[in-house]
Design a protein around this motif. Structure first.
Motif, PDB file in Angstrom:
ATOM      1  N   ARG A 121     -31.168 104.643  51.624  1.00  0.00           N
ATOM      2  CA  ARG A 121     -30.093 104.546  52.426  1.00  0.00           C
ATOM      3  C   ARG A 121     -28.972 104.580  51.641  1.00  0.00           C
ATOM      4  N   ASP A 122     -27.757 105.329  51.981  1.00  0.00           N
ATOM      5  CA  ASP A 122     -26.369 105.386  51.459  1.00  0.00           C
ATOM      6  C   ASP A 122     -25.626 104.438  52.110  1.00  0.00           C
ATOM      7  N   TYR A 123     -24.681 103.765  51.375  1.00  0.00           N
ATOM      8  CA  TYR A 123     -23.630 102.935  51.894  1.00  0.00           C
ATOM      9  C   TYR A 123     -22.453 103.381  51.501  1.00  0.00           C
ATOM     10  N   VAL A 124     -21.376 103.029  52.529  1.00  0.00           N
ATOM     11  CA  VAL A 124     -19.828 103.354  51.876  1.00  0.00           C
ATOM     12  C   VAL A 124     -19.152 101.759  52.025  1.00  0.00           C
ATOM     13  N   LEU A 125     -18.221 101.319  51.152  1.00  0.00           N
ATOM     14  CA  LEU A 125     -17.331 100.506  51.196  1.00  0.00           C
ATOM     15  C   LEU A 125     -15.982 100.931  51.922  1.00  0.00           C
ATOM     16  N   GLU A 126     -15.762  99.834  52.717  1.00  0.00           N
ATOM     17  CA  GLU A 126     -14.177  99.781  53.306  1.00  0.00           C
ATOM     18  C   GLU A 126     -13.558  98.640  53.203  1.00  0.00           C
ATOM     19  N   PRO A 127     -12.283  98.724  53.117  1.00  0.00           N
ATOM     20  CA  PRO A 127     -11.673  97.567  53.295  1.00  0.00           C
ATOM     21  C   PRO A 127     -11.749  96.653  54.537  1.00  0.00           C
ATOM     22  N   LEU A 128     -11.723  95.459  54.401  1.00  0.00           N
ATOM     23  CA  LEU A 128     -12.028  94.479  55.711  1.00  0.00           C
ATOM     24  C   LEU A 128     -10.651  94.472  56.434  1.00  0.00           C
ATOM     25  N   SER A 129     -10.734  94.178  57.969  1.00  0.00           N
ATOM     26  CA  SER A 129      -9.598  94.084  58.671  1.00  0.00           C
ATOM     27  C   SER A 129     -10.050  93.031  59.539  1.00  0.00           C
ATOM     28  N   THR A 130      -8.961  92.413  60.520  1.00  0.00           N
ATOM     29  CA  THR A 130      -9.151  91.324  61.408  1.00  0.00           C
ATOM     30  C   THR A 130      -9.967  92.013  62.359  1.00  0.00           C
ATOM     31  N   THR A 131      -9.976  93.196  62.733  1.00  0.00           N
ATOM     32  CA  THR A 131     -10.989  93.636  63.754  1.00  0.00           C
ATOM     33  C   THR A 131     -12.429  93.542  63.421  1.00  0.00           C
ATOM     34  N   ASP A 132     -12.771  93.457  62.091  1.00  0.00           N
ATOM     35  CA  ASP A 132     -14.064  93.009  61.740  1.00  0.00           C
ATOM     36  C   ASP A 132     -14.560  91.576  61.921  1.00  0.00           C
ATOM     37  N   SER A 133     -13.762  90.720  62.369  1.00  0.00           N
ATOM     38  CA  SER A 133     -14.096  89.355  62.319  1.00  0.00           C
ATOM     39  C   SER A 133     -15.358  88.846  63.006  1.00  0.00           C
TER      40      SER A 133
END
Length: 164
Positions: free
Chosen positions: A11-23
Motif C-alpha cells: 500500500r502507498d500512503y500520502v501525508l496531508e496536514p490536519l485541519s479541524t474538519t478531520d476532528s
C-alpha cells in the motif's frame, strides 16, 4: 490439494496536514488505542490553536476517506511535543508511524526547534523501538500515567530528541 494465496499488495500512503474538519475521523481512530479517547471537540479545539499542527496518513487512491494514521504535535518556545500519534491496527508495520514522525521532525527542523518530547506507555514496545530508532532517549518516567484493561495502571516513559 495446495491452494496458493496472494501476498497483500504494498500500500502507498500520502501525508496531508490536519485541519479541524478531520476532528471526527481522528476521534474515531483514537478510540482504537486509548482507554480514554479524545472527543471530536477536543481535537477541534487543539487544531484551532496556532501552536498545534499535525499530519494525516491516507491511502493513495482512496480520495477523501478517513485517515489510517495521524500525528498531532505542538511547538512552543522552541520545543516540540508529540501530543498523540495513532496508526490503525489494520495498517501497522508498513512504515506509517515512521513517516508521520518524520513529517513532524521536518516541520520542527524548518522552525528551528531545539528538541522534541513525547510520552509513551512503558508497555508499548513497538512504539518505544520506533522512537529509539528515530533518535529519542529516555529522560524520565511518570508512574501510573496510563490505564489499560490488560495491564492496569502503567507508567509513561518521557523521551526526548535533540534537534540541534
Amino acid at each position: 490439494m495446495r491452494i496458493p494465496f496472494l501476498t497483500p499488495r504494498r500500500r502507498d500512503y500520502v501525508l496531508e496536514p490536519l485541519s479541524t474538519t478531520d476532528s471526527g475521523a481522528l476521534s474515531l481512530l483514537h478510540q482504537e488505542d486509548f482507554v480514554r479517547p479524545w472527543s471530536d471537540a477536543e481535537f477541534a479545539i487543539l487544531l484551532e490553536q496556532d501552536t498545534v499542527f499535525g499530519y494525516a496518513a491516507r491511502e493513495v487512491g482512496q480520495g477523501g476517506r478517513s485517515p489510517v494514521g495521524f500525528v498531532l504535535a505542538r511547538l512552543a518556545a522552541g520545543e516540540g511535543e508529540i501530543l498523540t500519534v495513532v496508526v490503525a491496527r489494520s495498517h501497522r508495520r508498513q512504515g506509517i508511524g515512521w513517516q508521520l514522525m518524520d513529517a513532524v521532525l521536518r516541520e520542527l527542523h524548518s522552525e528551528r526547534a531545539e528538541a522534541l518530547f513525547l510520552e509513551v506507555d512503558e508497555t508499548n514496545s513497538a512504539a518505544i523501538a520506533l522512537y529509539r530508532r528515530l533518535g529519542f532517549g529516555e529522560v524520565g518516567k511518570r508512574p501510573n500515567y496510563y490505564r489499560s484493561p490488560e495491564h492496569g495502571p502503567t507508567g509513561a516513559l518521557v523521551m526526548r530528541r535533540d534537534l540541534r
